[in-house]
Enzyme design. Structure first.
Site, PDB file in Angstrom:
ATOM      1  N   HIS A  45       3.468   3.435  -8.717  1.00 32.85           N
ATOM      2  CA  HIS A  45       3.263   2.020  -8.998  1.00 32.85           C
ATOM      3  C   HIS A  45       4.489   1.414  -9.674  1.00 32.85           C
ATOM      4  CE1 HIS A  45      -0.821   2.261  -7.696  1.00 32.85           C
ATOM      5  NE2 HIS A  45      -1.193   3.101  -8.661  1.00 32.85           N
TER       6      HIS A  45
ATOM      7  N   LEU B 107      10.765 -21.045  -3.841  1.00 34.97           N
ATOM      8  CA  LEU B 107       9.819 -20.060  -3.307  1.00 34.97           C
ATOM      9  C   LEU B 107       8.549 -20.112  -4.131  1.00 34.97           C
ATOM     10  CD1 LEU B 107       9.040 -17.508  -1.608  1.00 34.97           C
ATOM     11  CD2 LEU B 107      10.127 -16.136  -3.393  1.00 34.97           C
TER      12      LEU B 107
ATOM     13  N   ASP C 259       0.819  -1.208   0.000  1.00 34.68           N
ATOM     14  CA  ASP C 259       0.000   0.000   0.000  1.00 34.68           C
ATOM     15  C   ASP C 259       0.861   1.269   0.000  1.00 34.68           C
ATOM     16  OD1 ASP C 259      -2.350   1.401   0.001  1.00 34.68           O
ATOM     17  OD2 ASP C 259      -2.694   1.217   2.155  1.00 34.68           O
TER      18      ASP C 259
END
Length: 244
Positions: free
Chosen positions: A31, A125, A14
């Site tokens: 972004h 991962l 965020d």
């Protein structure tokens, strides 16, 4: 003493737009800056041996944002898939995507499918990218599946329990998160993994996502390591179990 590490970290990334606006930049630049932090977090998880990380890239509520910003986010996501999937593959990362794909473009959906296919055998991962997702949507789609099974006789009412219901959720292939991180100072989970976060440790960072450095991630991991996870038990019970 060794640091206790989470097996699954879930992150709401965020503050990209506010980070950019505070610098006189467009929200799009925020972004774009956030993508670089994603790469840093993936590297640190690989180094630490954290097996699963979920990143909330786009919530179902985010469609209400300005159309230009939504379009940019989709293009940015597509570009990241095109440019980064080979590197992820080479580093042993398996990609998967959680959310409702029905509203995504055919091009993006196909790139997601190809990325999952390419990396499906990797095991260093598991990078779970959460896109067009909402916790309420997730629970409702599971309820609809269950209702259908009951209507056809596939499932009996008395057979329903929590583990069975959890298998109908969209992230049933993942363990529930041990650690939840949200950046930008907001202290809420905002319709993210409502079922799965029942016993998750919640960590709220004051920094915007583009400023979520290696050091900030280490702070979150230190917070988790210091937590006593009781799952309804007492501290004394937990201590006694360590010596059994």
């Amino acid at each position: 003493m060794n640091q206790k590490l989470p097996q699954h970290v879930a992150i709401i990334m965020d503050g990209n737009g506010r980070w950019a606006e505070s610098r006189g930049l467009s929200r799009s630049e925020g972004h774009r800056a956030g993508v670089g932090v994603v790469k840093d977090v993936v590297r640190l998880c690989l180094e630490k041996g954290i097996p699963v990380v979920s990143l909330w890239a786009f919530g179902s509520d985010n469609w209400s944002r300005p159309a230009a910003e939504v379009a940019f986010l989709m293009e940015l996501f597509l570009h990241a898939l095109d440019s980064d999937v080979d590197e992820l593959y080479q580093n042993g990362v398996r990609l998967c995507f959680t959310g409702d794909r029905s509203q995504l473009s055919l091009t993006l959906s196909e790139q997601m499918r190809l990325a999952e296919q390419l990396t499906q055998d990797n095991d260093r991962l598991l990078l779970n990218v959460v896109i067009n997702y909402g916790g309420k949507w997730d629970i409702m789609q599971a309820v609809k599946k269950l209702a259908g099974q009951i209507a056809t006789g596939e499932t009996l009412l008395d057979d329903i329990d929590e583990p069975m219901f959890a298998q109908l959720l969209s992230a049933s292939h993942l363990p529930d998160p041990d650690l939840f991180i949200r950046t930008s100072g907001e202290q809420r989970i905002s319709n993210f993994f409502l079922w799965q976060l029942a016993y998750t440790e919640l960590y709220f960072s004051e920094v915007y996502w583009p400023d979520f450095t290696h050091t900030e991630f280490e702070k979150a991991l230190a917070f988790f390591s210091a937590r006593e996870r009781r799952y309804g038990q007492t501290s004394q019970q937990i201590r006694e179990q360590k010596y059994v």
